[in-house]
Design a protein around this motif. Structure first.
Motif, PDB file in Angstrom:
ATOM      1  N   SER A  43       1.009  -1.084  -0.001  1.00 56.43           N
ATOM      2  CA  SER A  43      -0.007   0.044   0.078  1.00 56.43           C
ATOM      3  C   SER A  43       0.928   0.966  -0.031  1.00 56.43           C
ATOM      4  O   SER A  43       2.049   1.030   0.420  1.00 56.43           O
ATOM      5  CB  SER A  43      -0.885   0.051   1.233  1.00 56.43           C
ATOM      6  N   GLN A  44       0.365   2.294  -0.628  1.00 58.21           N
ATOM      7  CA  GLN A  44       1.174   3.485  -0.731  1.00 58.21           C
ATOM      8  C   GLN A  44       1.024   4.228   0.577  1.00 58.21           C
ATOM      9  O   GLN A  44       0.185   4.499   1.234  1.00 58.21           O
ATOM     10  CB  GLN A  44       0.861   4.346  -2.050  1.00 58.21           C
ATOM     11  N   LYS A  45       2.156   4.908   0.933  1.00 57.57           N
ATOM     12  CA  LYS A  45       2.326   5.345   2.370  1.00 57.57           C
ATOM     13  C   LYS A  45       2.438   6.977   2.284  1.00 57.57           C
ATOM     14  O   LYS A  45       2.372   7.550   3.327  1.00 57.57           O
ATOM     15  CB  LYS A  45       3.296   4.632   3.265  1.00 57.57           C
ATOM     16  N   GLY A  46       2.979   7.271   0.818  1.00 58.72           N
ATOM     17  CA  GLY A  46       3.222   8.555   1.036  1.00 58.72           C
ATOM     18  C   GLY A  46       4.407   9.133   1.665  1.00 58.72           C
ATOM     19  O   GLY A  46       4.576  10.375   1.918  1.00 58.72           O
ATOM     20  N   ARG A  47       5.246   8.240   2.259  1.00 55.82           N
ATOM     21  CA  ARG A  47       6.501   8.478   2.849  1.00 55.82           C
ATOM     22  C   ARG A  47       7.557   7.295   2.577  1.00 55.82           C
ATOM     23  O   ARG A  47       6.959   6.500   2.180  1.00 55.82           O
ATOM     24  CB  ARG A  47       6.304   8.836   4.464  1.00 55.82           C
ATOM     25  N   MET A 137       3.563   0.027   9.294  1.00 56.85           N
ATOM     26  CA  MET A 137       5.081  -0.163   8.621  1.00 56.85           C
ATOM     27  C   MET A 137       4.989  -0.320   6.989  1.00 56.85           C
ATOM     28  O   MET A 137       4.076  -1.154   6.746  1.00 56.85           O
ATOM     29  CB  MET A 137       5.354  -1.144   9.473  1.00 56.85           C
ATOM     30  N   PRO A 138       5.893  -0.030   6.248  1.00 54.62           N
ATOM     31  CA  PRO A 138       5.834  -0.176   4.970  1.00 54.62           C
ATOM     32  C   PRO A 138       6.336  -1.577   4.470  1.00 54.62           C
ATOM     33  O   PRO A 138       7.351  -2.175   5.302  1.00 54.62           O
ATOM     34  CB  PRO A 138       6.723   0.759   4.211  1.00 54.62           C
ATOM     35  N   ALA A 139       5.700  -2.439   3.434  1.00 57.50           N
ATOM     36  CA  ALA A 139       5.901  -3.673   3.235  1.00 57.50           C
ATOM     37  C   ALA A 139       6.038  -3.506   1.715  1.00 57.50           C
ATOM     38  O   ALA A 139       5.025  -2.922   1.151  1.00 57.50           O
ATOM     39  CB  ALA A 139       5.156  -4.622   3.901  1.00 57.50           C
ATOM     40  N   TYR A 140       6.839  -4.442   1.094  1.00 56.00           N
ATOM     41  CA  TYR A 140       7.032  -4.683  -0.361  1.00 56.00           C
ATOM     42  C   TYR A 140       7.067  -6.125  -0.677  1.00 56.00           C
ATOM     43  O   TYR A 140       7.929  -6.931  -0.030  1.00 56.00           O
ATOM     44  CB  TYR A 140       8.297  -3.832  -0.750  1.00 56.00           C
ATOM     45  N   HIS A 141       6.268  -6.437  -1.899  1.00 60.44           N
ATOM     46  CA  HIS A 141       6.468  -7.732  -2.428  1.00 60.44           C
ATOM     47  C   HIS A 141       6.181  -7.715  -3.831  1.00 60.44           C
ATOM     48  O   HIS A 141       5.951  -6.809  -4.575  1.00 60.44           O
ATOM     49  CB  HIS A 141       5.657  -8.610  -1.407  1.00 60.44           C
TER      50      HIS A 141
END
Length: 241
Positions: A43-47, A137-141
């Motif tokens: 999800s986009q966090k804008g930071r 917390m940002p997550a990427y996959h």
């Protein structure tokens, strides 16, 4: 490893620049494969996500070694990594670019967050991804993946050099993620790359404003006309950049 893992000034600068700008700064130094491929934010966090890398490596699972009972072992490397990743670090997982089975699920990733993790990246997929997407917390996959990781992956090594989405990652390298993607900055270059990226970003913001006002990109981007550099100097003063 400490709870204050990186130069706070460098961290503050890297929070304000895009992965694209950082990629160009590294490209100038001959480093052209530092962006993690085929990985995107849940999800986009804008930071920005910024922190040193703490790594976990998976290998292909061998069926006799990877029964559900493995998860009862307190020293299981996946569980252990979640419980030992230092606060402020980004956990980066080498899942062999395979989302056939999950790299982790929402309970483990929530635990990583509660322990102070700065973010998590896998070149595979997360299960319960809809819940992970809602975490602070940002997550990427690569994509959601529901099968348990034991199906195809065995967590085998903690905090060793890995490949993640074809990018080399050494423990302690600086990981930066924005709403597009993730880049790995070699630790010894982080301070100078951060300084340069801040400068580049100032000019890019100026150039974008000029283009929005109808100016041609010729001579502006890149800045080959002296008058644009003069304009930029005035713009910096006026905008406190």
């Amino acid at each position: 490893m400490t709870d204050h893992p990186m130069n706070p000034d460098t961290k503050a600068k890297l929070e304000q620049v895009s992965v694209a700008t950082l990629a160009t700064a590294l490209y100038k130094r001959g480093l052209r494969h530092q962006v993690i491929q085929d990985v995107r934010p849940l999800s986009q966090k804008g930071r920005n996500m910024v922190g040193p890398a703490f790594t976990l490596r998976y290998m292909p699972a061998r069926e006799d070694r990877n029964q559900l009972v493995e998860f009862r072992n307190p020293d299981h490397p996946q569980r252990k990594a979640i419980e030992t990743c230092p606060p402020g670090y980004v956990m980066v997982m080498d899942s062999r670019k395979s989302a056939q089975a999950a790299s982790a699920g929402d309970i483990l990733i929530t635990r990583l967050m509660v322990r102070g993790g700065a973010g998590v990246v896998t070149d595979g997929g997360f299960r319960d991804a809809m819940n992970i997407a809602q975490l602070e917390m940002p997550a990427y996959h690569a994509r959601p993946s529901s099968p348990t990781n034991l199906t195809t992956n065995e967590a085998i090594d903690i905090n060793v050099p890995i490949g993640c989405g074809d990018a080399p990652v050494f423990p302690g390298d600086i990981v930066v993620g924005d709403d597009d993607s993730v880049i790995i900055i070699p630790a010894h270059l982080a301070d100078e790359i951060a300084d340069e990226a801040i400068e580049m970003t100032a000019y890019e913001d100026f150039a974008l404003e000029q283009v929005q006002n109808g100016q041609t990109i010729i001579g502006l981007y890149p800045a080959t006309q002296e008058e644009n550099l003069k304009k930029f100097a005035e713009w910096r003063k006026a905008n406190n950049r």
